[in-house]
Scaffold this active site. Structure first.
Site, short mmCIF file in Angstrom:
data_model
loop_
_atom_site.label_atom_id
_atom_site.label_comp_id
_atom_site.label_asym_id
_atom_site.label_seq_id
_atom_site.Cartn_x
_atom_site.Cartn_y
_atom_site.Cartn_z
N HIS A 237 0.90 -1.75 -0.34
CA HIS A 237 0.25 -0.25 -0.06
C HIS A 237 0.74 1.23 -0.03
O HIS A 237 2.15 0.48 0.88
CB HIS A 237 -0.72 -0.08 1.24
CG HIS A 237 -1.92 0.77 1.11
ND1 HIS A 237 -2.12 2.06 1.03
CD2 HIS A 237 -3.30 0.52 1.36
CE1 HIS A 237 -3.18 2.87 0.83
NE2 HIS A 237 -3.78 1.91 1.13
N ARG A 259 -5.90 9.58 -0.97
CA ARG A 259 -5.84 10.00 -2.70
C ARG A 259 -7.17 9.61 -3.47
O ARG A 259 -7.38 10.62 -4.53
CB ARG A 259 -5.02 8.67 -3.79
CG ARG A 259 -3.47 9.03 -2.76
CD ARG A 259 -1.81 7.70 -3.07
NE ARG A 259 -2.88 6.01 -2.04
CZ ARG A 259 -2.98 5.41 -3.60
NH1 ARG A 259 -2.59 5.82 -5.27
NH2 ARG A 259 -3.80 4.16 -3.15
#
Ligand SMILES: Cc1cc2nc3c(=O)[nH]c(=O)nc-3n(C[C@H](O)[C@H](O)[C@H](O)COP(=O)(O)OP(=O)(O)OC[C@H]3O[C@@H](n4cnc5c(N)ncnc54)[C@H](O)[C@@H]3O)c2cc1C
Length: 576
Positions: A237, A259
């Site tokens: 991640h 994001r």
């Protein structure tokens, strides 16, 4: 050494989303069965399902479709997923989310018109990630836990499975466990066993999974001689919190939705670097963003603690604080202002796409053994989409719970364990008590660095060879290192030793599979073989232990629903 014996009809190893769903479905299918859930921690308080932040992928809202979710999963997985498993995942997720809301009692966030709110997640063509704020897993696991508590499920909490024990005929007889509280060995005989221990790539310097996870399930499956698929596929991640070396918060994840919502990534020179790597910028898939951050780190353009920054303040601090309360609180607890300032991040080992090979009904090659959740393989191929993890564990956990009672009805009876296998495994687990105390912490540190440096985000032959040699030497040292305290009650050093042994065994398989795949797909990137290779002739890796050695082979991916270059979407423009 004495071993207590317990008998049950169904033994479920693990109490995450997969394990608890299996228990509920099994009792629904046949309330007369005796169902036992065993887990290393406390029921509902351990494992990663509780830690789910972003949410649950499901094609439930107008404009979305199962075909679209499927295509995102296959393309995200770089054409390596087992298409029947991926199809089962995306199609059954719809009924599972309805079940979560209407039968289990979860409340997910809604749009003003009453439909389920889907948030944007990277790598997906539709905002389909259903959630409860940014701490979705707590809602799911708490409600599941309440449902399980309300039923006659036997709980073996703080019980660690150490081996799957076959009967003389090769079918599964049950599992050898250690009661962590008393240190007593306990053999649980079962007509059917579900492996749902949730993988957990915690052998990397930076990692997100819960501390109770150490790849035990896959190590047990390897020991039983079962084939493991896609073992090179470790998902990093991109935004693990970087809070310095002295806190366990380092490595914990800051969710993908940051994001997705428009967060920016900056290097140490305050340059928004994603434009240099991918036109999708911060919304590129996890593998792409992780490699971009890693490249900035290797080039020395880092933040003070050696990572990158995530910046959200341009979206408005009040909005960020409202929409990402859990993440903002977590950062504040570590002294960082996510809503208004900058937070340091680093790629962190998050999810394991590899695992035990199984059929669509969760059956494995071993009669009587089923597998679900992160221990199983094939659904995600080279890359798991954010939001497909908890969907995977709840979908296939439920299927396992439906299937095991039927299997028992057709194959009734408990099988006695092979006594030699039982003695052998108990002796293996007791091994450190026959050695002089060693420095387990130093060995763990070596393993964390080895896997991060040599078998991590970017790999090549020389690094993998170095990694394999280091894993061998760490394991050799581990086998000479004992535990100081001979009292077995809550002997956490003993369990650290056992954790390390599982991690070493599976680290070796990851490295061998990474060596075997001489191309770059999704989470697996070889700088000496940077091309993806021909998609139409894609293969997946298979690892199997035979006579103490790991044998690696490849098998062709079957394109049973869609071939590379094709799409299931009727309107190709909408497929963009
Ligand atoms: C921080 C974080 C955030 C995440 N966010 C998301 C998200 O937003 N969306 C998403 O889809 N996925 C997310 N995931 C991934 C998701 O959590 C997992 O894929 C999923 O929950 C795995 O479910 P599981 O039931 O297989 O395993 P888990 O829920 O991890 O449960 C494993 C169980 O096995 C037990 N166990 C382990 N070893 C043994 C042993 N030897 N003996 C007995 N029991 C054992 C553990 O104690 C635990 O009870 C996230 C993961 C993390 C770490």
């Amino acid at each position: 050494m004495t071993v207590d014996n317990i008998k049950t009809d169904i033994l479920i190893l693990g109490s995450g989303g997969a394990g608890l769903f299996a228990a509920l479905h099994a009792l629904k299918a046949n309330p007369d069965l005796n169902v036992t859930v065993a887990s290393k921690g406390l029921l509902g308080k351990c494992g990663c399902t509780r830690m789910v932040q972003g949410g649950y992928n499901v094609a439930i809202n107008p404009g979305d479709s199962i075909e679209r979710h499927f295509m995102d999963t296959i393309e995200g997985g770089k054409w390596l997923p087992h298409q029947e498993l991926a199809w089962t995942l995306v199609s059954t997720a719809v009924e599972r989310v309805r079940e979560l809301e209407n039968e289990i009692g979860c409340f997910f966030d809604r749009n003003p018109d009453g439909t389920l709110h889907g948030k944007a997640f990277a790598g997906q063509s539709f905002d389909r990630t259903v959630h409860k704020g940014d701490l979705t897993g707590i809602e799911i696991i708490n409600r599941l836990m309440e449902q399980v508590w309300a039923r006659p499920v036997r709980r073996l909490e703080e019980h660690r499975a150490v081996a799957l024990i076959p009967a003389k005929d090769g079918a599964l007889a049950g599992a050898l466990m250690i009661d962590i509280r008393s240190g007593q060995f306990r053999f649980v005989t079962a007509q059917a066993v579900l492996l749902a221990t949730g993988g957990g790539p915690t052998m990397y310097r930076y990692h997100t999974p819960s501390g109770d996870k150490s790849m035990d399930g896959l190590a047990m499956a390897l020991g039983l001689g079962l084939p493991l698929r896609d073992m090179e596929m470790v998902q990093f991640h991109p935004t693990g919190l970087l809070a310095g070396p002295d806190t366990r918060m380092t490595g914990t994840v800051l969710e993908e939705g940051l994001r997705g919502a428009g967060g920016h990534l900056l290097n140490g020179a305050m340059h928004r670097f994603m434009a240099d790597y991918d036109p999708k910028l911060e919304r590129a898939t996890r593998d792409v963003v992780s490699r971009a951050i890693y490249a900035e780190m290797k080039a020395g353009r880092t933040t003070p603690n050696g990572g990158a920054y995530i910046k959200m303040s341009h979206l408005g601090p009040a909005k960020v604080a409202k929409e990402f309360k859990g993440m903002v609180d977590r950062c504040r607890d570590c002294g960082f202002d996510l809503a208004g300032g900058l937070v340091e991040v680093v790629p962190t080992a998050h999810y394991f796409m590899g695992g035990v090979i199984c059929d669509r009904d969760t059956a494995t090659e071993c009669q009587g053994l089923f597998v679900a959740g992160e221990d199983a393989s094939g659904m995600h191929g080279a890359n798991r989409l954010g939001g497909n993890g908890v969907a995977n564990s709840t979908v296939f956990g439920g299927i396992a719970g439906d299937v095991m009672p039927h299997w028992i009805a057709n194959n009734p009876g408990h099988r006695p364990p092979d006594p030699e296998a039982l003695d052998f495994e108990a002796a293996r687990a007791e091994h450190p008590f026959s050695r002089q105390p060693g420095d387990l912490n130093a060995l763990r540190e070596k393993l964390l660095d080895t896997m991060w440096d040599d078998v991590g985000v970017v790999r090549d032959r020389a690094g993998i060879e170095r990694g394999l040699a280091a894993i061998d030497s760490i394991e050799t040292e581990l086998l000479t290192a004992g535990v100081a305290d001979r009292d077995r009650r809550f002997n956490l050093t003993w369990h650290d030793w056992l954790n390390l042994r599982s991690l070493c065994e599976i680290s070796r398989v990851i490295a061998l599979a990474a060596m075997r795949r001489e191309n770059s797909r999704g989470a697996h990137y070889r700088s000496d073989f940077p091309e993806p290779g021909d998609l139409a002739t894609s293969t997946f890796t298979v690892a199997r232990q035979k006579a103490g050695r790991i044998e690696m082979t490849d098998a062709p991916v079957l394109f049973t629903h869609v071939k590379p270059g094709e799409t299931l979407l009727r309107d190709p423009i909408a497929a963009e």
